[in-house]
Design a protein around this motif. Structure first.
Motif, short mmCIF file in Angstrom:
data_model
loop_
_atom_site.label_atom_id
_atom_site.label_comp_id
_atom_site.label_asym_id
_atom_site.label_seq_id
_atom_site.Cartn_x
_atom_site.Cartn_y
_atom_site.Cartn_z
N LEU A 33 0.82 -1.21 0.00
CA LEU A 33 0.00 0.00 0.00
C LEU A 33 0.85 1.26 0.00
O LEU A 33 1.92 1.29 0.61
CB LEU A 33 -0.90 0.03 1.24
CG LEU A 33 -2.21 -0.77 1.18
CD1 LEU A 33 -2.87 -0.75 2.55
CD2 LEU A 33 -3.16 -0.22 0.12
N PRO A 34 0.39 2.33 -0.64
CA PRO A 34 1.06 3.63 -0.48
C PRO A 34 1.00 4.05 0.98
O PRO A 34 0.06 3.69 1.71
CB PRO A 34 0.22 4.57 -1.36
CG PRO A 34 -0.53 3.69 -2.30
CD PRO A 34 -0.76 2.40 -1.57
N PRO A 35 1.99 4.81 1.46
CA PRO A 35 2.04 5.16 2.89
C PRO A 35 0.76 5.79 3.43
O PRO A 35 0.31 5.44 4.52
CB PRO A 35 3.22 6.14 2.95
CG PRO A 35 4.10 5.73 1.83
CD PRO A 35 3.18 5.28 0.73
N ALA A 36 0.14 6.71 2.68
CA ALA A 36 -1.06 7.37 3.18
C ALA A 36 -2.20 6.37 3.36
O ALA A 36 -2.93 6.40 4.36
CB ALA A 36 -1.47 8.50 2.23
N SER A 37 -2.38 5.48 2.39
CA SER A 37 -3.44 4.47 2.48
C SER A 37 -3.15 3.49 3.60
O SER A 37 -4.07 3.08 4.33
CB SER A 37 -3.57 3.73 1.16
OG SER A 37 -3.98 4.60 0.12
N ARG A 133 -14.36 1.74 0.47
CA ARG A 133 -15.16 2.62 -0.39
C ARG A 133 -14.52 3.99 -0.55
O ARG A 133 -14.57 4.59 -1.63
CB ARG A 133 -16.58 2.77 0.19
CG ARG A 133 -17.49 1.58 -0.04
CD ARG A 133 -18.92 1.90 0.31
NE ARG A 133 -19.10 2.11 1.74
CZ ARG A 133 -19.51 1.18 2.58
NH1 ARG A 133 -19.77 -0.04 2.14
NH2 ARG A 133 -19.66 1.45 3.86
N ARG A 134 -13.90 4.48 0.51
CA ARG A 134 -13.33 5.82 0.49
C ARG A 134 -11.93 5.87 -0.12
O ARG A 134 -11.50 6.92 -0.61
CB ARG A 134 -13.27 6.38 1.92
CG ARG A 134 -14.64 6.66 2.53
CD ARG A 134 -14.50 7.07 4.00
NE ARG A 134 -15.78 7.38 4.61
CZ ARG A 134 -16.34 8.58 4.61
NH1 ARG A 134 -15.70 9.59 4.03
NH2 ARG A 134 -17.49 8.79 5.19
N ASP A 135 -11.21 4.76 -0.06
CA ASP A 135 -9.81 4.76 -0.51
C ASP A 135 -9.64 3.75 -1.64
O ASP A 135 -9.59 2.54 -1.41
CB ASP A 135 -8.89 4.38 0.66
CG ASP A 135 -7.41 4.60 0.34
OD1 ASP A 135 -7.02 4.37 -0.83
OD2 ASP A 135 -6.66 5.00 1.24
N PRO A 136 -9.53 4.21 -2.88
CA PRO A 136 -9.40 3.28 -4.01
C PRO A 136 -8.13 2.44 -3.97
O PRO A 136 -8.11 1.31 -4.46
CB PRO A 136 -9.42 4.20 -5.24
CG PRO A 136 -9.05 5.55 -4.72
CD PRO A 136 -9.57 5.62 -3.33
N HIS A 137 -7.06 2.98 -3.39
CA HIS A 137 -5.82 2.20 -3.29
C HIS A 137 -6.02 0.98 -2.38
O HIS A 137 -5.56 -0.13 -2.70
CB HIS A 137 -4.69 3.07 -2.74
CG HIS A 137 -4.26 4.17 -3.66
ND1 HIS A 137 -3.66 3.94 -4.88
CD2 HIS A 137 -4.37 5.52 -3.54
CE1 HIS A 137 -3.40 5.10 -5.47
NE2 HIS A 137 -3.82 6.07 -4.68
N THR A 138 -6.70 1.19 -1.26
CA THR A 138 -6.97 0.08 -0.36
C THR A 138 -7.90 -0.93 -1.00
O THR A 138 -7.69 -2.14 -0.90
CB THR A 138 -7.57 0.60 0.96
OG1 THR A 138 -6.63 1.48 1.60
CG2 THR A 138 -7.88 -0.55 1.91
N ALA A 139 -8.94 -0.44 -1.66
CA ALA A 139 -9.88 -1.34 -2.33
C ALA A 139 -9.17 -2.20 -3.37
O ALA A 139 -9.41 -3.41 -3.46
CB ALA A 139 -11.00 -0.53 -2.99
N GLN A 140 -8.29 -1.57 -4.15
CA GLN A 140 -7.55 -2.31 -5.16
C GLN A 140 -6.61 -3.33 -4.52
O GLN A 140 -6.50 -4.47 -4.99
CB GLN A 140 -6.75 -1.34 -6.03
CG GLN A 140 -5.90 -1.99 -7.12
CD GLN A 140 -6.73 -2.63 -8.21
OE1 GLN A 140 -7.91 -2.30 -8.36
NE2 GLN A 140 -6.13 -3.55 -8.95
N ALA A 141 -5.95 -2.94 -3.45
CA ALA A 141 -5.02 -3.84 -2.78
C ALA A 141 -5.74 -5.04 -2.18
O ALA A 141 -5.25 -6.18 -2.25
CB ALA A 141 -4.25 -3.09 -1.69
N VAL A 142 -6.91 -4.82 -1.59
CA VAL A 142 -7.69 -5.92 -1.03
C VAL A 142 -8.13 -6.87 -2.15
O VAL A 142 -8.03 -8.10 -2.02
CB VAL A 142 -8.90 -5.39 -0.25
CG1 VAL A 142 -9.84 -6.54 0.13
CG2 VAL A 142 -8.44 -4.66 1.01
N SER A 143 -8.59 -6.31 -3.26
CA SER A 143 -9.01 -7.13 -4.39
C SER A 143 -7.84 -7.97 -4.91
O SER A 143 -7.98 -9.17 -5.20
CB SER A 143 -9.57 -6.26 -5.52
OG SER A 143 -10.74 -5.60 -5.11
N GLU A 144 -6.68 -7.34 -5.04
CA GLU A 144 -5.50 -8.06 -5.53
C GLU A 144 -5.08 -9.15 -4.55
O GLU A 144 -4.64 -10.23 -4.97
CB GLU A 144 -4.35 -7.08 -5.77
CG GLU A 144 -4.58 -6.15 -6.95
CD GLU A 144 -3.46 -5.15 -7.13
OE1 GLU A 144 -2.55 -5.13 -6.28
OE2 GLU A 144 -3.50 -4.39 -8.11
#
Length: 244
Positions: A33-37, A133-144
């Motif tokens: 994940l990126p640091p902020a996410s 829902r609020r963080d697309p980076h987290t959503a993408q990482a969870v999906s991956e």
């Protein structure tokens, strides 16, 4: 997690994502994940510490919280049709467990048990889903992360039907060493207790057959075993055995 290559003595912090004193492999959810996410995700829930041999989630139970593993190792097991316990996977600091029940609201698909002391953040389903829902980076990482787990599961099914036991064992050890091992020279050290019966279930083979295959790898100098550890002496050689 250790941040020094025990084979060379050099720091490995450049290869691992970190937050304070904690580091995670880049292949893990937190490590990728990126640091902020990552900080946003780690702000959720409550920090909880668990002793060894604690059941964190039980197969078929109706709970939906998520655990973000910060440190330690857990094993994921399921019950077979004849009521034996089968080891399905292992997860370590940086990984997520319990996300399937959080995503679909259905009962737990497996049991998760600590293999030693574990630190994690326990997050409610609502907070977890709101974060994705609020963080697309987290959503993408969870999906991956979910896709990766499915690919590994599919690969294991193929291995069980198309490879002999020594090859399957080599693939299991290679996957664990690459994903969770501590770098050590040309190889890696797996510093958590995995028993030969558990290696047998991961390899889809009888324990005596896996014992013989493991002895063969030791004789060839590919791996060595010690108290609660497995050392892969040469990852490249293990990869050649596993995938040639």
């Amino acid at each position: 997690m250790t941040t020094v290559d025990r084979g060379t003595g050099r720091s490995t912090r450049g290869q691992w994502q970190q937050r304070g004193e904690q580091v995670w492999p880049p292949s893990s959810l937190l490590g990728g994940l990126p640091p902020a996410s990552r900080d946003r995700l780690l702000a959720l829930g409550a920090l909880t510490r668990y002793p060894a041999d604690r059941v964190l989630m039980r197969e078929a139970e109706q709970t939906d919280f998520v655990l973000i593993l910060l440190d330690g190792v857990v094993k994921v097991t399921g019950r077979t049709h004849d009521n034996r316990e089968a080891l399905l996977a292992v997860r370590m600091g940086g990984d997520l467990v319990g996300e399937l029940a959080a995503m679909d609201g259905r009962p737990r698909s497996a049991t998760v048990t600590t293999c030693g002391p574990v630190a994690a953040r326990a997050v409610t389903r609502g907070d977890f889903l709101d974060c994705t829902r609020r963080d697309p980076h987290t959503a993408q990482a969870v999906s991956e992360s979910i896709v990766t787990k499915l690919r590994v599961a599919n690969s294991h099914r193929i291995d069980f039907t198309g490879c002999d036991v020594p090859t399957r064992l080599a693939r299991v050890l290679h996957q664990i060493a690459v994903t969770y091992g501590e770098p050590a020279g040309r190889g890696a050290v797996i510093r958590w207790p995995i028993t030969q019966p558990e290696l047998a279930t991961l390899s889809g083979a009888a324990e005596p057959t896996v014992h013989k295959a493991l002895r063969g790898l030791r004789t060839r100098g590919v791996v060595s075993t010690g108290y609660r550890t497995i050392r892969v002496q040469d990852l490249a050689l293990l990869r050649d055995i596993a995938f040639s």
